[in-house]
Design an enzyme around this catalytic site. Structure first.
Site, PDB file in Angstrom:
ATOM      1  N   SER A 242       0.842  -1.188   0.000  1.00  0.00           N
ATOM      2  CA  SER A 242       0.000   0.000   0.000  1.00  0.00           C
ATOM      3  C   SER A 242       0.876   1.237   0.000  1.00  0.00           C
ATOM      4  CB  SER A 242      -0.901   0.018   1.233  1.00  0.00           C
ATOM      5  OG  SER A 242      -0.105   0.224   2.377  1.00  0.00           O
ATOM      6  N   LYS A 243       0.290   2.324  -0.461  1.00  0.00           N
ATOM      7  CA  LYS A 243       1.044   3.569  -0.552  1.00  0.00           C
ATOM      8  C   LYS A 243       1.505   4.003   0.847  1.00  0.00           C
ATOM      9  CE  LYS A 243       0.885   8.062  -2.735  1.00  0.00           C
ATOM     10  NZ  LYS A 243       1.591   8.076  -3.976  1.00  0.00           N
ATOM     11  N   ARG A 244       0.638   3.723   1.824  1.00  0.00           N
ATOM     12  CA  ARG A 244       0.957   4.132   3.196  1.00  0.00           C
ATOM     13  C   ARG A 244       2.224   3.422   3.700  1.00  0.00           C
ATOM     14  NH1 ARG A 244      -2.067   3.733   7.988  1.00  0.00           N
ATOM     15  NH2 ARG A 244      -2.941   1.797   7.208  1.00  0.00           N
ATOM     16  N   ASP A 252       4.438   5.490  -7.856  1.00  0.00           N
ATOM     17  CA  ASP A 252       5.135   5.701  -6.567  1.00  0.00           C
ATOM     18  C   ASP A 252       6.621   5.393  -6.735  1.00  0.00           C
ATOM     19  OD1 ASP A 252       2.745   6.219  -5.306  1.00  0.00           O
ATOM     20  OD2 ASP A 252       2.519   4.208  -4.453  1.00  0.00           O
TER      21      ASP A 252
END
Ligand code: GLU
Length: 478
Positions: A242-244, A252
């Protein structure tokens, strides 16, 4: 002839897992001189995101995963786009209704919600023919559902082996929605068949849906494709990407400074291993060796350290002119201070090329170029290099007049290196005892890209001599 397809839905960014699917499909096709098709699966109109289609094209272009065919759009192949093929699906659904493998369902969303079902209750399965005809004639909204018979389905997946799923676990899924669009579950079967796809490659989350598709293939009397379901991809903590937690999409990774070629090389290894333990591959090289046999079924962990290493390997091997163009904005921004003549950006670029994993490391690496940093003479003391402030002073005092005599035409790495080594010999010094002080004098840093003579070439004669002079002064010489 092997035919594979990449079938993304334009719902946002390009997830790394999806890019790996695209890569494997591309490689499986190319390994055997086959065809790689791009199919945009946009039948769920509520999930479409503006710009997502562009992201798909840009990603494939940047990574070199070029598709081979599609409908002609202005002299070029466009991808297959499901929404543009809408009229194709309904006749197939009607054929299934006739063969009693599917049925009309008129239950509204509200009715379904009020019945609070786990699984569709087949309320419309046995509606009398005349009632169906009446509702259709009066324009009552409907969906078409697949009839899942009792029993079980066993199928073979190339990665996960033999899999059996009880039909009890499967719902009478919707094939055609009330807006006339097919669902993914229906369109993928019709399209894979009509596009003569031989190998269906997708994430392992689709394993449990496969029996539904096989029942459809059987109902039509079509061949079932070879299935290649790919293992999960997890982050370093073993969670979903995930981006988090680091990064989730191709974008990304680009933003973090990874090169497309390095990303492709790295993600090839997320689930696959090379037959000879080689790690550096271009896309073309991957296409020569990629084999389904070497795909693993255990989930793979995304390791940024490894990807960073791979990025460095790809940077190192870039054509020097290509690297120079990529590095130039970083060079310009880090060397924007004075306009000194010694700044030959091409030379500086070639000095840093093999020493970075990311272009953004360039400014820090070169922070000694614009201006000689303030440094302590303790830097000249290096046990391993057998250098002390005394040996350093003697070395620099000896080399300065020799370098002064070198013409600017002869001012290049090899020549300067040889002169330094010869000078060391007359002093009865080890090479390192002469080279370390020169390098330190030029950089004012404990470590720098490039050795003594490389830095001299990079700075040019005037600035090199000036810095050596500064060092001699610092060391108490004259
Ligand atoms: N549109 C599906 C997805 O993006 C494709 C799955 C498949 O390859 O069949 O997950």
């Amino acid at each position: 002839m092997i035919r594979t397809r990449f079938a993304p839905s334009p719902t946002g960014s390009m997830h790394i897992g999806n890019l790996r699917t695209a890569l494997y499909e591309y490689l499986i096709a190319k390994r055997h001189g086959g065809v790689f098709v791009l199919r945009i699966e946009d039948t769920d109109q509520s999930r479409l995101v503006d710009g997502a289609m562009g992201i798909i094209f840009d990603t494939l272009k940047l990574t070199g995963l070029n598709y081979d065919e599609g409908p002609l759009v202005g002299g070029d192949y466009g991808p297959y786009i499901q929404s543009e093929r809408k009229s194709l699906y309904m006749p197939y659904a009607k054929e299934l209704v006739e063969k009693q493998h599917a049925y009309y369902c008129f239950c509204t969303k509200e009715q379904l919600e009020s019945r609070n079902l786990q699984k569709y209750d087949r309320h419309c399965l046995n509606l009398p023919q005349n009632q169906i005809a009446e509702k259709l004639a009066s324009g009552t909204p409907f969906v078409i559902r697949q009839f899942i018979p009792a029993g079980k389905t066993t199928f073979k997946d190339e990665i996960f082996g033999k899999i059996t799923i009880e039909h009890e676990e499967i719902e009478d899924q919707v094939l055609i929605k009330s807006d006339g669009m097919p669902t993914y579950n229906f369109a993928n079967v019709i399209d894979d068949h009509t596009m003569a796809i031989t190998h269906v490659v997708r994430g392992s989350e689709y394993l449990t849906s496969t029996p539904k598709y096989n029942l459809l293939y059987k109902a039509f009397g079509w061949d079932i494709p070879t299935y290649v379901h790919l293992p999960l991809m997890l982050n370093e903590q073993g969670e979903k990407l995930s981006k988090r937690h680091g990064a989730a999409s191709f974008q990304d990774l680009l933003d973090m400074g990874y090169l497309p070629a390095a990303i492709i090389n790295y993600i090839a290894f997320l689930g696959w291993s090379s037959p000879d333990n080689r790690e550096y591959f271009t896309l073309a090289e991957l296409a020569e060796v990629f084999d389904i046999k070497n795909i693993s079924k255990s989930s793979s962990l995304f390791d940024h350290k490894k990807l960073a290493w791979m990025n460095g390997e790809h940077i190192k091997r870039l054509d020097s002119e290509v690297f120079y163009k990529m590095a130039l904005p970083f060079l310009e921004s880090s060397l924007k201070g004075k306009t000194a003549d010694f700044r030959d950006f091409r030379k500086i670029a070639s000095t840093v090329q093999s020493r970075i994993a990311f272009l953004k490391e360039i400014p820090e690496l070169l922070d000694f170029v614009d201006k000689l940093p303030e440094y302590d003479i303790a830097l000249f003391v290096h046990k391993k290099m057998k250098s002390s402030t005394e040996t350093a002073l003697a070395a620099l005092t000896a080399i300065l007049p020799l370098y002064e005599k070198v013409s600017t035409e002869d001012w290049h790495n090899d020549n300067l290196y040889n002169i330094a080594v010869e000078c060391g010999k007359t002093l009865e010094y080890k090479n390192s005892q002469i080279l370390w002080p020169i390098r330190t004098a030029l950089s004012g840093k404990e470590s720098s890209p490039g050795g003594a003579s490389e830095l001299c070439e990079m700075f040019g004669k005037e600035e090199s001599l000036r810095r050596i002079g500064v060092a001699i002064g610092k060391l108490g010489g004259t």
